[in-house]
Design a protein around this motif. Structure first.
Motif, mmCIF file in Angstrom:
data_model
loop_
_atom_site.group_PDB
_atom_site.id
_atom_site.type_symbol
_atom_site.label_atom_id
_atom_site.label_comp_id
_atom_site.label_asym_id
_atom_site.label_seq_id
_atom_site.Cartn_x
_atom_site.Cartn_y
_atom_site.Cartn_z
ATOM 1 N N LEU A 130 0.819 -1.210 0.000
ATOM 2 C CA LEU A 130 0.000 0.000 0.000
ATOM 3 C C LEU A 130 0.854 1.262 0.000
ATOM 4 C CD1 LEU A 130 -2.734 -1.039 2.590
ATOM 5 C CD2 LEU A 130 -2.872 -1.117 0.088
ATOM 6 N N LYS A 131 2.136 1.114 0.322
ATOM 7 C CA LYS A 131 3.081 2.233 0.322
ATOM 8 C C LYS A 131 2.654 3.324 1.290
ATOM 9 C CE LYS A 131 4.312 1.236 -4.450
ATOM 10 N NZ LYS A 131 3.466 0.059 -4.505
ATOM 11 N N ILE A 132 2.264 2.893 2.481
ATOM 12 C CA ILE A 132 1.957 3.826 3.553
ATOM 13 C C ILE A 132 2.850 3.489 4.734
ATOM 14 C CG2 ILE A 132 -0.433 4.270 2.866
ATOM 15 C CD1 ILE A 132 -1.317 2.185 4.912
ATOM 16 N N GLY A 133 3.218 4.501 5.505
ATOM 17 C CA GLY A 133 4.096 4.224 6.630
ATOM 18 C C GLY A 133 4.235 5.422 7.540
ATOM 19 N N THR A 134 4.894 5.192 8.659
ATOM 20 C CA THR A 134 5.146 6.249 9.623
ATOM 21 C C THR A 134 6.377 5.868 10.428
ATOM 22 O OG1 THR A 134 4.132 7.615 11.341
ATOM 23 C CG2 THR A 134 3.704 5.258 11.439
ATOM 24 N N MET A 135 6.695 6.686 11.448
ATOM 25 C CA MET A 135 7.846 6.419 12.299
ATOM 26 C C MET A 135 7.434 6.591 13.752
ATOM 27 S SD MET A 135 11.555 8.343 12.495
ATOM 28 C CE MET A 135 12.392 7.314 11.305
ATOM 29 N N SER A 136 7.956 5.720 14.592
ATOM 30 C CA SER A 136 7.652 5.833 16.014
ATOM 31 C C SER A 136 8.377 7.032 16.621
ATOM 32 C CB SER A 136 8.044 4.544 16.742
ATOM 33 O OG SER A 136 9.452 4.378 16.720
ATOM 34 N N ASN A 137 7.848 7.516 17.730
ATOM 35 C CA ASN A 137 8.466 8.671 18.382
ATOM 36 C C ASN A 137 9.600 8.231 19.298
ATOM 37 O OD1 ASN A 137 7.237 7.631 20.665
ATOM 38 N ND2 ASN A 137 5.602 9.152 20.720
ATOM 39 N N ASP A 138 10.086 9.165 20.134
ATOM 40 C CA ASP A 138 11.232 8.844 20.982
ATOM 41 C C ASP A 138 10.882 7.891 22.123
ATOM 42 O OD1 ASP A 138 9.659 10.583 22.367
ATOM 43 O OD2 ASP A 138 11.244 12.043 22.790
ATOM 44 N N GLN A 139 9.571 7.572 22.306
ATOM 45 C CA GLN A 139 9.146 6.576 23.293
ATOM 46 C C GLN A 139 8.727 5.263 22.646
ATOM 47 O OE1 GLN A 139 9.442 7.014 26.617
ATOM 48 N NE2 GLN A 139 10.448 8.952 26.039
#
Length: 577
Positions: A130-139
């Motif tokens: 699907l070419k969707i994504g994100t990144m987790s934060n510092d926690q």
């Protein structure tokens, strides 16, 4: 009364739904044999007695259809035709076909280290199809919007950890906790791509985006068209830097994996890999791979790989690898191995030139110049010129040159060619201080420098004339020297001299001198020479013949004249090395 109306409305709706369902449940027999979607729908219309309304676009994109059905409901046949991706709205005798809108849910979760249970920050999580994504934060927390109607297989990447894949099947529980296993022994130390280390890239690309590019490693995906505003802005920003775009428009600036057709950035374009075709940046372009085609930057172009293109930078073009083509900048050009034409408003710097030309307002510098020409307003510098020319307004320098130098000062350790200019020096060339006298009481001091094939002569002196104080003289000439036998040598010199009275400056008189000289090598650093001198008086307007008799005293006249004359004399002198 109100209850009665409500009852009638409910009855009407129930009847409408029943009528619609009845139309869709109508049974027909069809036989589709490798036909288009349009022909299949037309066949259903003829047999069921109603017609369809739809967007023609989805018919164009459908493949050929081959199946048959006997006494099957219309809805069943449509679902089979359209893979249940559309829903149907019935209006009288018309069925409207519309694509179902995908429903989304927001999935949340967190990543932790399997060894110590601590949160893992900056993990890139994405769905590759699907070419969707994100990144987790510092926690270690993340939130991702995903489709509701299908199982989701996600991939989690983080430098120094093993890649982890997991499938989300139960949409009712969207809070996840995913453990990651460290990969300490095989992973390299955290690094970023070379293009991201550039100071301009560091100023506009966030730390999270740089970590993303490392996390995703070799994951890239293609897009025919991309519209962006600024690196990091967008619902799929975590994957923006991994896009391989055909056409890309960046309102302010963009960050992508590669460009294969055209890219336009209002302020800048940053590309990890290659750019093929055309790239235009309002301020600057940064490319980590190669560039083929045309690259235009309002201020600066920087390319880490090879360039085979027309490259135009308002201020500078800096290429860390090889360049072939035309490179133009307002101030500065830099590359490694160059083939083509390099034009810099101030400076060109190239490690090696196979074949081409450097044109700069101030300075050209290159290492090995195999074939071509350096042309600058002030200085040309090359470590070696195999076959070519250096032309400058001031200084040319090359330890070894096989070719041609033209400048005010030409310097070479080894000269196998010709240097033309007032002052020249080469270890294997000619350089001598010459003092000579002539039959007309003229004393000359000259500096002779260059190659023996063709050396330069800068000459000054004094002529004892009838005018009080006599005349000063100055001029420039060329000469050539060759060996006869033993200590005997021969030289031929052609010199143009101008004369001025000592009490005021007036160079109305000038002559051209041709003198063949016989040279005797008295000592390693001393030569004696003598020879005839043919002097041609250039045409003048102001003075009479008596005035010019001062310059031809004791000479044999060959052609007499007021405005021009030819005389024969002699010259003797000494060359001191």
């Amino acid at each position: 009364m109100r209850k009665h109306c409500a009852f009638l409305l409910l009855l009407f709706i129930s009847y409408s739904l029943f009528a619609q369902e009845k139309i869709l449940q109508q049974k027909v027999s069809v036989d589709f044999r490798n036909i288009t979607m349009y022909d299949a729908l037309m066949q259903i219309e003829r047999k069921a007695g109603f017609y369809f309304s739809y967007d023609n676009q989805f018919i164009k994109n459908q493949k050929k259809i081959s199946f048959s059905a006997t006494d099957a409901p219309v809805k069943e046949i449509l679902d089979r035709l359209l893979d249940k991706e559309y829903h149907y709205i019935i209006n009288n005798n018309k069925i409207v076909i519309r694509k179902k809108e995908t429903e989304y849910i927001t999935m949340q979760g967190s990543f932790f280290d399997n060894t110590d249970q601590k949160p893992v920050e900056y993990v890139t999580v994405y769905e590759p199809n699907l070419k969707i994504g994100t990144m987790s934060n510092d926690q270690g927390h993340f939130s991702l919007k995903v489709p509701l109607n299908s199982d989701i297989k996600l991939v989690a990447n983080r430098v120094s950890y093993y890649d982890t894949s997991f499938t989300v099947e139960d949409k009712r529980n969207t809070t996840l906790r995913i453990g990651l296993t460290p990969n300490i022994t095989t992973e390299e130390t955290f690094t970023v791509h070379s293009i991201e280390r550039h100071w301009l890239a560091r100023s506009v690309i966030s730390t999270k985006q740089k970590i993303n590019s490392v996390n995703l490693k070799n994951y890239f995906y293609e897009r025919k068209f991309q519209l962006g505003f600024w690196p990091g802005i967008g619902t799929k920003s975590a994957l923006k830097g991994q896009q391989e775009n055909n056409i890309s428009f960046n309102v302010f600036g963009g960050y992508a994996a590669q460009v294969d057709a055209f890219e336009l950035g209002g302020l800048f374009n940053i590309v990890q890999k290659h750019v093929h075709a055309v790239q235009i940046g309002g301020l600057f372009n940064l490319v980590g791979g190669s560039v083929n085609g045309v690259q235009i930057g309002g201020l600066n172009n920087y390319v880490a790989g090879d360039v085979n293109a027309l490259q135009i930078g308002g201020l500078a073009n800096i290429n860390k690898s090889n360049t072939t083509g035309l490179q133009i900048s307002g101030l500065y050009n830099q590359t490694q191995l160059f083939n083509g034409l390099q034009i810099g408003g101030l400076v060109n710097q190239t490690q090696n030139i196979n074949g081409g030309m450097q044109l700069a307002g101030l300075v050209n510098y290159t290492g090995q110049f195999k074939k071509g020409m350096q042309l600058s307003g002030l200085v040309n510098i090359a470590r070696q010129v195999n076959k070519g020319a250096q032309v400058s307004g001031l200084v040319n320098y090359a330890p070894k040159i096989n070719g041609f130098q033209l400048g005010f000062l030409n310097l070479a350790d080894t000269l196998n060619g010709i240097s033309i200019g007032p002052f020249n020096y080469s270890r294997n060339g000619k350089h001598a201080l010459s003092v000579s006298v002539q039959e007309n009481q003229q004393v000359n001091i000259a500096y002779k420098s260059g190659s023996y094939k063709l050396y330069n002569i800068v000459q000054v002196g004094w002529l004892n004339s009838d005018i009080a104080g006599g005349h000063y003289l100055f001029g420039y000439g060329l000469g050539s020297e060759w060996k006869l036998k033993g200590r005997l040598k021969m030289a031929t010199e052609l010199i143009n001299l101008h004369y001025t009275p000592t009490d005021h400056f007036d160079t109305d008189y000038s002559n051209i001198i041709l003198q063949p000289l016989l040279i005797y090598q008295l000592h390693k650093n001393i030569q004696l020479y003598a020879g005839p001198r043919l002097q041609y008086q250039q045409p003048v307007e102001t003075e009479n013949n008596a005035y010019y008799s001062n310059f031809s005293r004791n000479m044999l006249p060959l052609i007499k004249g007021k405005k021009d004359a030819l005389h024969l004399g002699f010259s003797v002198g000494i060359n001191i090395f």
